[in-house]
Design a protein around this motif. Structure first.
Motif, PDB file in Angstrom:
ATOM      1  N   ALA A 131     -28.774 -17.385  32.723  1.00 15.21           N
ATOM      2  CA  ALA A 131     -27.636 -17.217  31.816  1.00 15.21           C
ATOM      3  C   ALA A 131     -28.101 -16.912  30.402  1.00 15.21           C
ATOM      4  N   VAL A 132     -29.153 -17.586  29.950  1.00 19.19           N
ATOM      5  CA  VAL A 132     -29.682 -17.326  28.605  1.00 19.19           C
ATOM      6  C   VAL A 132     -30.272 -15.917  28.549  1.00 19.19           C
ATOM      7  N   LYS A 133     -30.959 -15.494  29.604  1.00 13.37           N
ATOM      8  CA  LYS A 133     -31.512 -14.131  29.655  1.00 13.37           C
ATOM      9  C   LYS A 133     -30.392 -13.098  29.563  1.00 13.37           C
ATOM     10  N   HIS A 134     -29.325 -13.319  30.298  1.00 11.93           N
ATOM     11  CA  HIS A 134     -28.182 -12.398  30.268  1.00 11.93           C
ATOM     12  C   HIS A 134     -27.557 -12.363  28.877  1.00 11.93           C
ATOM     13  N   GLY A 135     -27.434 -13.527  28.250  1.00 12.99           N
ATOM     14  CA  GLY A 135     -26.865 -13.590  26.901  1.00 12.99           C
ATOM     15  C   GLY A 135     -27.750 -12.903  25.871  1.00 12.99           C
ATOM     16  N   ILE A 136     -29.059 -13.106  25.974  1.00  9.47           N
ATOM     17  CA  ILE A 136     -29.994 -12.460  25.042  1.00  9.47           C
ATOM     18  C   ILE A 136     -29.899 -10.938  25.188  1.00  9.47           C
ATOM     19  N   SER A 137     -29.832 -10.461  26.428  1.00  7.24           N
ATOM     20  CA  SER A 137     -29.743  -9.020  26.659  1.00  7.24           C
ATOM     21  C   SER A 137     -28.467  -8.446  26.058  1.00  7.24           C
ATOM     22  N   ALA A 154     -33.503  -2.065  33.323  1.00 12.13           N
ATOM     23  CA  ALA A 154     -34.139  -3.275  33.859  1.00 12.13           C
ATOM     24  C   ALA A 154     -33.136  -4.148  34.605  1.00 12.13           C
ATOM     25  N   GLY A 155     -31.834  -3.893  34.455  1.00 14.00           N
ATOM     26  CA  GLY A 155     -30.803  -4.657  35.157  1.00 14.00           C
ATOM     27  C   GLY A 155     -30.429  -5.947  34.461  1.00 14.00           C
ATOM     28  N   PHE A 156     -30.721  -6.065  33.163  1.00 10.26           N
ATOM     29  CA  PHE A 156     -30.452  -7.301  32.444  1.00 10.26           C
ATOM     30  C   PHE A 156     -29.022  -7.396  31.922  1.00 10.26           C
ATOM     31  N   LEU A 157     -28.312  -6.283  31.842  1.00  6.95           N
ATOM     32  CA  LEU A 157     -26.940  -6.322  31.326  1.00  6.95           C
ATOM     33  C   LEU A 157     -25.922  -6.617  32.424  1.00  6.95           C
ATOM     34  N   THR A 158     -26.341  -6.511  33.675  1.00  3.82           N
ATOM     35  CA  THR A 158     -25.434  -6.775  34.788  1.00  3.82           C
ATOM     36  C   THR A 158     -25.423  -8.266  35.085  1.00  3.82           C
ATOM     37  N   ARG A 159     -24.220  -8.836  35.181  1.00  2.76           N
ATOM     38  CA  ARG A 159     -24.093 -10.248  35.502  1.00  2.76           C
ATOM     39  C   ARG A 159     -24.373 -10.430  36.983  1.00  2.76           C
ATOM     40  N   ASP A 160     -25.347 -11.263  37.322  1.00  3.19           N
ATOM     41  CA  ASP A 160     -25.668 -11.540  38.720  1.00  3.19           C
ATOM     42  C   ASP A 160     -24.567 -12.427  39.269  1.00  3.19           C
ATOM     43  N   SER A 161     -23.715 -11.851  40.105  1.00  3.24           N
ATOM     44  CA  SER A 161     -22.498 -12.558  40.515  1.00  3.24           C
ATOM     45  C   SER A 161     -22.694 -13.448  41.735  1.00  3.24           C
ATOM     46  N   ARG A 162     -23.921 -13.589  42.216  1.00  5.35           N
ATOM     47  CA  ARG A 162     -24.131 -14.427  43.404  1.00  5.35           C
ATOM     48  C   ARG A 162     -23.921 -15.892  43.062  1.00  5.35           C
ATOM     49  N   VAL A 163     -23.044 -16.534  43.802  1.00  5.51           N
ATOM     50  CA  VAL A 163     -22.778 -17.959  43.625  1.00  5.51           C
ATOM     51  C   VAL A 163     -22.855 -18.635  44.986  1.00  5.51           C
ATOM     52  N   VAL A 164     -22.896 -19.939  44.999  1.00  7.86           N
ATOM     53  CA  VAL A 164     -22.978 -20.690  46.248  1.00  7.86           C
ATOM     54  C   VAL A 164     -21.670 -20.532  47.013  1.00  7.86           C
ATOM     55  N   GLU A 165     -21.790 -20.218  48.310  1.00  3.86           N
ATOM     56  CA  GLU A 165     -20.607 -20.048  49.143  1.00  3.86           C
ATOM     57  C   GLU A 165     -19.971 -21.409  49.420  1.00  3.86           C
ATOM     58  N   ARG A 166     -18.641 -21.406  49.501  1.00  5.84           N
ATOM     59  CA  ARG A 166     -17.948 -22.673  49.700  1.00  5.84           C
ATOM     60  C   ARG A 166     -18.157 -23.192  51.125  1.00  5.84           C
ATOM     61  N   LYS A 167     -17.970 -24.492  51.301  1.00  6.14           N
ATOM     62  CA  LYS A 167     -18.074 -25.092  52.625  1.00  6.14           C
ATOM     63  C   LYS A 167     -16.817 -24.753  53.403  1.00  6.14           C
ATOM     64  N   HIS A 168     -16.979 -24.369  54.677  1.00  4.18           N
ATOM     65  CA  HIS A 168     -15.840 -24.012  55.512  1.00  4.18           C
ATOM     66  C   HIS A 168     -15.489 -25.152  56.461  1.00  4.18           C
TER      67      HIS A 168
END
Length: 183
Positions: A131-137, A154-168
């Motif tokens: 998150a800090v890397k994304h903010g600095i970029s 370098a791909g630093f401006l794109t927010r990495d949207s991967r999050v933990v999947e919910r429990k089913h």
């Protein structure tokens, strides 16, 4: 004839009875409970006021990664990076996380030319470093728009949207099923 009754002193019988009661195994054993461990947050070391960047003329951007959100302030300076009022190398002790933080400066060849002040919350240390890397970029791009091409490549401006999947429902975790039982 008169009968004489011998009476034993009460104190002696109590002393003899107490150890016998302690030795009996009829009583239920008492479960030993571990004392509750209280988690104590690490004490933040005070940073001298001359090392804290002034935020009045700073550029600002928000970076996000997983569940972490970082508010990043950038000012021209000597390259000091302060995260949650602690120096970067004390907050992120692992060298890999420190390297992640410095990547935008390495790509743009701006090492030591800006001071960074970041406030991070949520998630774990890895997500906070991202998150800090994304903010600095993002804030580097707003300060110097000509750096956009290098940061974007370098791909630093794109927010990495991967999050933990919910429990089913009916599963142990998000996708893990219960063990199959033939019988």
């Amino acid at each position: 004839m008169t009968e004489v009754k011998k009476v034993a002193p009460a104190a002696k019988t109590v002393k003899k009875a107490a150890p016998a009661a302690a030795k009996t195994a009829v009583e239920k054993p008492v479960k030993k409970v571990a004392p509750a461990v209280k988690k104590v947050a690490p004490v933040a070391k005070k940073i001298p006021s001359d090392k804290i960047t002034k935020l009045s003329n700073a550029s600002y951007a928000t970076g996000k990664r997983k569940d972490s959100v970082a508010r990043v302030y950038l000012t021209p300076g000597k390259g000091n990076i302060i995260v949650n009022n602690m120096p970067m190398n004390e907050y992120f002790k692992r060298a890999v996380l420190q390297m992640i933080l410095l990547q935008p400066f390495g790509v743009t060849k701006r090492e030591g030319s800006y001071d960074v002040r970041a406030m991070v919350s949520g998630g774990g240390l890895s997500g906070q470093a991202g998150a800090v890397k994304h903010g600095i970029s993002k804030v580097l791009e707003t300060v110097e728009p000509e750096l956009r091409k290098a940061l974007k490549a370098a791909g630093f401006l794109t927010r990495d949207s991967r999050v933990v999947e919910r429990k089913h429902y009916g599963k142990r975790k998000a996708r893990r099923s219960t063990q199959f039982s033939k019988r």
